[in-house]
Design a protein around this motif. Structure first.
Motif, PDB file in Angstrom:
ATOM      1  N   ALA A  51       0.848  -1.184   0.000  1.00  0.00           N
ATOM      2  CA  ALA A  51       0.000   0.000   0.000  1.00  0.00           C
ATOM      3  C   ALA A  51       0.888   1.240   0.000  1.00  0.00           C
ATOM      4  N   GLU A  52       0.419   2.309  -0.638  1.00  0.00           N
ATOM      5  CA  GLU A  52       1.140   3.569  -0.686  1.00  0.00           C
ATOM      6  C   GLU A  52       0.214   4.708  -0.318  1.00  0.00           C
ATOM      7  N   GLY A  53       0.754   5.711   0.371  1.00  0.00           N
ATOM      8  CA  GLY A  53      -0.036   6.870   0.779  1.00  0.00           C
ATOM      9  C   GLY A  53       0.657   7.588   1.920  1.00  0.00           C
ATOM     10  N   ASP A  54       0.167   8.756   2.264  1.00  0.00           N
ATOM     11  CA  ASP A  54       0.782   9.578   3.315  1.00  0.00           C
ATOM     12  C   ASP A  54       0.297   9.108   4.692  1.00  0.00           C
ATOM     13  N   LEU A  55       1.218   8.648   5.523  1.00  0.00           N
ATOM     14  CA  LEU A  55       0.867   8.170   6.860  1.00  0.00           C
ATOM     15  C   LEU A  55       1.247   9.131   7.983  1.00  0.00           C
ATOM     16  N   ASN A  56       2.165  10.044   7.725  1.00  0.00           N
ATOM     17  CA  ASN A  56       2.619  10.935   8.799  1.00  0.00           C
ATOM     18  C   ASN A  56       2.323  12.405   8.546  1.00  0.00           C
ATOM     19  N   GLY A  57       1.527  12.692   7.527  1.00  0.00           N
ATOM     20  CA  GLY A  57       1.055  14.060   7.308  1.00  0.00           C
ATOM     21  C   GLY A  57       2.064  15.022   6.730  1.00  0.00           C
ATOM     22  N   ASP A  58       3.141  14.509   6.105  1.00  0.00           N
ATOM     23  CA  ASP A  58       4.133  15.422   5.541  1.00  0.00           C
ATOM     24  C   ASP A  58       3.940  15.643   4.050  1.00  0.00           C
ATOM     25  N   GLY A  59       2.881  15.050   3.479  1.00  0.00           N
ATOM     26  CA  GLY A  59       2.598  15.240   2.074  1.00  0.00           C
ATOM     27  C   GLY A  59       3.351  14.317   1.143  1.00  0.00           C
ATOM     28  N   ARG A  60       4.229  13.482   1.689  1.00  0.00           N
ATOM     29  CA  ARG A  60       4.983  12.540   0.858  1.00  0.00           C
ATOM     30  C   ARG A  60       4.393  11.143   0.978  1.00  0.00           C
ATOM     31  N   SER A  61       4.541  10.366  -0.085  1.00  0.00           N
ATOM     32  CA  SER A  61       3.984   9.019  -0.101  1.00  0.00           C
ATOM     33  C   SER A  61       4.847   8.065   0.729  1.00  0.00           C
ATOM     34  N   ASP A  62       4.201   7.313   1.598  1.00  0.00           N
ATOM     35  CA  ASP A  62       4.863   6.300   2.411  1.00  0.00           C
ATOM     36  C   ASP A  62       4.445   4.919   1.900  1.00  0.00           C
ATOM     37  N   ILE A  63       5.099   3.870   2.392  1.00  0.00           N
ATOM     38  CA  ILE A  63       4.791   2.523   1.911  1.00  0.00           C
ATOM     39  C   ILE A  63       4.587   1.555   3.074  1.00  0.00           C
ATOM     40  N   ALA A  64       3.712   0.578   2.848  1.00  0.00           N
ATOM     41  CA  ALA A  64       3.511  -0.539   3.769  1.00  0.00           C
ATOM     42  C   ALA A  64       3.601  -1.814   2.956  1.00  0.00           C
ATOM     43  N   LEU A  65       4.401  -2.752   3.415  1.00  0.00           N
ATOM     44  CA  LEU A  65       4.632  -4.006   2.697  1.00  0.00           C
ATOM     45  C   LEU A  65       4.367  -5.185   3.619  1.00  0.00           C
ATOM     46  N   ALA A  66       3.712  -6.216   3.081  1.00  0.00           N
ATOM     47  CA  ALA A  66       3.579  -7.498   3.769  1.00  0.00           C
ATOM     48  C   ALA A  66       4.434  -8.496   2.997  1.00  0.00           C
ATOM     49  N   LEU A  67       5.456  -9.027   3.651  1.00  0.00           N
ATOM     50  CA  LEU A  67       6.434  -9.886   2.978  1.00  0.00           C
ATOM     51  C   LEU A  67       6.290 -11.337   3.421  1.00  0.00           C
ATOM     52  N   TRP A  68       6.611 -12.260   2.500  1.00  0.00           N
ATOM     53  CA  TRP A  68       6.421 -13.694   2.743  1.00  0.00           C
ATOM     54  C   TRP A  68       7.523 -14.460   2.017  1.00  0.00           C
ATOM     55  N   PRO A  69       8.103 -15.500   2.629  1.00  0.00           N
ATOM     56  CA  PRO A  69       9.179 -16.259   1.978  1.00  0.00           C
ATOM     57  C   PRO A  69       8.716 -16.905   0.671  1.00  0.00           C
ATOM     58  N   GLU A  70       9.544 -16.804  -0.344  1.00  0.00           N
ATOM     59  CA  GLU A  70       9.183 -17.349  -1.652  1.00  0.00           C
ATOM     60  C   GLU A  70       9.160 -18.879  -1.674  1.00  0.00           C
ATOM     61  N   ASN A  71       9.900 -19.510  -0.778  1.00  0.00           N
ATOM     62  CA  ASN A  71      10.024 -20.966  -0.847  1.00  0.00           C
ATOM     63  C   ASN A  71       8.886 -21.711  -0.153  1.00  0.00           C
ATOM     64  N   LEU A  72       7.926 -20.981   0.425  1.00  0.00           N
ATOM     65  CA  LEU A  72       6.786 -21.626   1.065  1.00  0.00           C
ATOM     66  C   LEU A  72       5.655 -21.736   0.056  1.00  0.00           C
ATOM     67  N   SER A  73       5.195 -22.941  -0.189  1.00  0.00           N
ATOM     68  CA  SER A  73       4.207 -23.189  -1.225  1.00  0.00           C
ATOM     69  C   SER A  73       2.790 -23.192  -0.663  1.00  0.00           C
TER      70      SER A  73
END
Length: 238
Positions: A51-73
């Motif tokens: 997800a992308e968007g301003d989270l701290n009110g400074d007018g700049r885009s911030d990011i949130a990432l959910a990461l997961w190991p590639e080797n888990l099927s």
């Protein structure tokens, strides 16, 4: 029954499975600063949701990432393994030069998917969302769904809202908690009917819970700070 009924039991079961079966995985260290979101995705890991968007009110885009190991099927998940790692939640604030500064690295809130019971499904691309300065984290369950809402305040991401809807035996339970107003609405509805019964409960006063606090059994055992019990499921007309 606790104030939250079924959702609390689901989260407690997931959390207990995590604590009793610590995953045999090394979470690689992350850089303090990265030129782009890809800089926080270590080798062997993939982005399950972003997800992308301003989270701290400074007018700049911030990011949130959910990461997961590639080797888990997907097969590992369907087998109901209890030693799967949690999703890694990474949040970084945009800087003046276009880079991103790491602000949060959480490995407990977003429990792993499990298709063997009434636990969380695989994370979807839309599970993370940034809007109006808040971060929403949504998860689908076998018979329902829930959503956390966090906001950056006092140098931490703090819980300001929680929503749940799902089946609990012969009833559908609905929970809506507003931590800013210290108010919770708890409702139940018999399956097959369209009438709800509910109560308004108060939420314990105190500082807004941080994201790290939310991901603890202590917080769950306290009914997520809701005071009082949820209503009983009404008897259906025979």
């Amino acid at each position: 029954m606790t104030a939250l009924g079924a959702p609390l039991l689901v989260f407690a079961a997931s959390a207990l499975a995590q604590s009793n079966n610590a995953p045999l995985i090394d979470y690689p260290s992350l850089p303090a600063i990265a030129a782009s979101a890809k800089g926080f995705v270590a080798k062997g890991w993939a982005t399950a949701s972003k997800a992308e968007g301003d989270l701290n009110g400074d007018g700049r885009s911030d990011i949130a990432l959910a990461l997961w190991p590639e080797n888990l099927s997907t097969k590992d998940i369907h087998l109901g393994q209890t030693d799967l790692p949690s999703y890694r939640l990474v949040i970084a604030f945009g800087q003046v030069d276009g880079s991103y500064r790491l602000m949060l690295d959480n490995k407990t809130l977003m429990v792993p998917p499990n298709y063997s019971g009434a636990y969380e499904d695989i994370l979807e691309s839309r599970s993370l969302r940034i809007a109006r300065g808040s971060l929403d984290i949504s998860r689908e369950l076998l018979r329902g769904h829930y959503r956390y809402r966090f906001r950056w305040s006092d140098k931490a991401f703090r819980l300001i809202g929680y929503e749940y809807a799902g089946s609990d035996g012969g009833c559908i339970s609905f929970t809506s908690i507003n931590y800013l107003r210290k108010r919770a609405k708890l409702e139940v509805m018999p399956i097959g009917e369209d009438r709800r019964s509910g109560v308004i409960r108060q939420v314990k006063r105190g500082p807004l819970p941080t994201m790290n606090k939310v991901a603890t059994l202590e917080f769950l055992a306290d009914g997520m700070r809701v005071i009082g019990q949820s209503p009983d499921c009404p008897r259906t007309n025979e």
